[in-house]
Structures are given as C-alpha cells and as structure tokens.
Design an enzyme around this catalytic site. Structure first.
Site, short mmCIF file in Angstrom:
data_model
loop_
_atom_site.label_atom_id
_atom_site.label_comp_id
_atom_site.label_asym_id
_atom_site.label_seq_id
_atom_site.Cartn_x
_atom_site.Cartn_y
_atom_site.Cartn_z
N GLU A 247 -6.46 6.80 -1.45
CA GLU A 247 -6.38 5.63 -0.56
C GLU A 247 -7.03 4.42 -1.22
OE1 GLU A 247 -4.83 5.10 2.30
OE2 GLU A 247 -3.99 7.11 2.14
N HIS B 225 1.49 4.26 -2.98
CA HIS B 225 1.45 5.72 -2.80
C HIS B 225 2.68 6.37 -3.45
CE1 HIS B 225 -2.12 6.44 -0.55
NE2 HIS B 225 -1.76 5.74 0.51
N HIS C 146 0.84 -1.21 0.00
CA HIS C 146 0.00 0.00 0.00
C HIS C 146 0.87 1.25 0.00
CE1 HIS C 146 -3.57 2.44 1.14
NE2 HIS C 146 -2.67 3.13 1.83
N GLU C 147 1.90 1.28 0.83
CA GLU C 147 2.79 2.44 0.87
C GLU C 147 3.60 2.57 -0.42
OE1 GLU C 147 2.36 4.57 3.15
OE2 GLU C 147 1.03 3.28 4.31
#
Length: 313
Positions: free
Chosen positions: A214, A143, A139-140
């Site tokens: 997100e 980003h 997930h990071e």
C-alpha cells in the site's frame, strides 16, 4: 514509474523475505499434518490455480458485487483520466472500468497488467473531485503495474492453507487425546505450539506485506499524477466517510477503536503524512476538462448491507 535503484532493491528484499517466511511456515505446518507428498500436490495445485484461474475468481467477484462495465459514453471523463494514467504507467493494456452500485466510497483492482479491471463505486464517484479521483485511480493502476494483486493472492493462499492445516492438526490431537493420556502415543511438545500460533504469525506477515504494498502504491500514484496532495485529500475524505458507515452500524456517534496492528491497510494518517512529504510537481494531472459527469445508474444505490454472496456493499 521509475523509482530509484535503492528503493527497488529494498522493496524487492522486503517482499522476498516476507513471502519466503510465509512459504517456510506453510511448508512446515502443512507438511506436519499432510506429509511431504501431499504437501507437494497442494503447492502445485495452489500455484496452478493462481496462474490459470484469475478470470474465474474475477468473474465471481464482479457478479457478487453486481458490477457492470462502465463504457466510455457512460463516463467520458473517467475514461479520459484512466487513459492518461495508463500511458504514463506504461501498462500494455488499459484496465477495464466497472461500476459497483454501492453508496460506500471504494475502489479496487483485479487482474494482471495484461488483463485487469478497476472497479469504482457510486459513492466514490459522487464523493471525490477530479483531482482526488486521479490519485485513487493512479493508486489502483500502481497495484496492477506492480503485480501486487498476484503477490497478495499468493500470500492469502498460503495463509489459508496454514489455517486449515492448523485446524485439522488440532482436531487430530483431540481425537488422539485418549491415546496420548494413556501413553500409547507420544508427540513433540512443540507440535501443539506450532499448530496454535502459526496462523497468527502468518496473518501478521500477510499484514506486513499488505502495508508495504500500500505504501509503495501510494508512492507510485504520486509519481504518476505528480500530485501527492490529491491522493492525500482523497484518503482523508474516504477515512471520514467509511468511518461514518461503520460507526452508524456499531457505535453511533463514536469512533470505533481499531488496533493498528490488525489493520490490513496502514493507518491513514501515516499514509497522508508520507504523501505530504513528497515533492509536488505542478501541472502533471491532465489539463483537459475532467468534470466528473456521473455515470447513469439503473436505480439509486441502496444502503450498504450484507448480501447472499457474503460481501458487504
């Protein structure tokens, strides 16, 4: 990380529309208070700061969190997992791993794809299984790969500029109130409304952008790992644990009512539902041994509190 063309176009259109709306409001409000010439100077300086000073703000934030680098010998399993995910994402450089000595389970990223950092807290490492940690790190990485951090920095800068201009404008109106009452000076009746409501509108647009990014990072993380259920499980654990910290501070034994409209992140239940709706791809997560050997801490993390930096960890 190759979403289909329709998804990419929709995502791009939503981002452009939100940022264009924020830029239009920022230009109008700051221009009302500062004038067009000073507004151009402020816009140029803001863009220059976002482009030239990311490392300065990153260093200040890392020092504020008392973070330290996590070397491969400190956490071999974490670095192996990160290298695998970075190779799948196609990043030009693997993010640096940093350790935050906090019991709050959390992870966050900073920087651009060419120079990025991912921070993980002691609480996160001790809470999650390897499968769940893979989802959080993916997930990071998403980003970073999607440049969400720069986009959110731009949105935050515009929102702060509007808030400051609104506050200054309202102060000027109060100072000139005697002249307005005496009829010596006049202003459009829409000006007080613009100054009063523009910060709220900017905040809502910023929240909309944050939620969109997100959701897209969740989707990209599921593509990287092929295991959306792993990230869903991590989100459920984090919701239970972080909720417990805030409840102990303010409402022991009770859930804190939080308006969904004002959450920077989408509701966890909605994120989990979207992840579970994605197709599971077996055996995408690295099959190498990923037992999470905890990195050595210089001292046991203390309970979360506010520090002099203004950060809570």
């Amino acid at each position: 990380m190759t979403p289909n063309l329709a998804h990419r176009l929709t995502n791009l259109a939503q981002t452009v529309l939100i940022l264009a709306g924020m830029a239009g409001i920022a230009w109008a409000v700051v221009g009302l208070v500062a004038g067009p010439d000073l507004t151009l100077i402020l816009v140029a300086s803001t863009l220059a700061g976002l482009l030239l000073a990311p490392s300065v703000s990153r260093g200040l934030l890392l020092r504020g969190y008392r973070a330290r680098p996590l070397r491969p010998q400190d956490w071999p399993a974490g670095h192996a997992l990160l290298r695998d995910l970075v190779a799948r994402a196609g990043l030009p450089r693997a993010p640096e791993l940093w350790y935050v000595p906090s019991r709050i389970p959390n992870a966050f990223a900073m920087g651009r794809p060419e120079d990025s950092v991912i921070c993980v807290t002691d609480g996160l490492i001790r809470l999650l299984s390897p499968r769940e940690m893979a989802g959080v790190l993916a997930h990071e990485i998403a980003h970073v790969a999607n440049r969400d951090l720069w986009l959110m920095g731009l949105a935050d800068a515009m929102s702060r500029a509007v808030s400051l201009a609104s506050w200054l404008g309202q102060m000027l109106l109060l100072v000139n109130l005697p002249l307005l009452i005496a009829g010596v000076a006049t202003i459009p009746w829409t000006l007080p409304l613009v100054l009063a409501f523009s910060p709220t509108i900017m905040a809502l647009l910023q929240l909309a952008l944050s939620r969109q990014r997100e959701y897209d990072a969740d989707r990209a993380a599921a593509e990287l790992t092929g295991d959306p259920a792993g990230l869903a499980s991590a989100l459920a654990k984090l919701e239970r644990r972080t909720g417990r910290f805030w409840e102990e501070m303010f409402l022991p034994g009770r859930r804190i009512p939080e308006p969904s409209l004002l959450r920077t992140h989408p509701p966890t239940e909605e994120r989990i539902a979207r992840l579970r709706a994605l197709r599971q791809v077996p055996h995408r997560v690295a099959a190498d041994p990923l037992t999470l050997h905890l990195p050595p801490a210089s001292a046991p993390p203390s309970p979360p509190r506010f520090h002099r930096s203004g950060l809570w960890f």
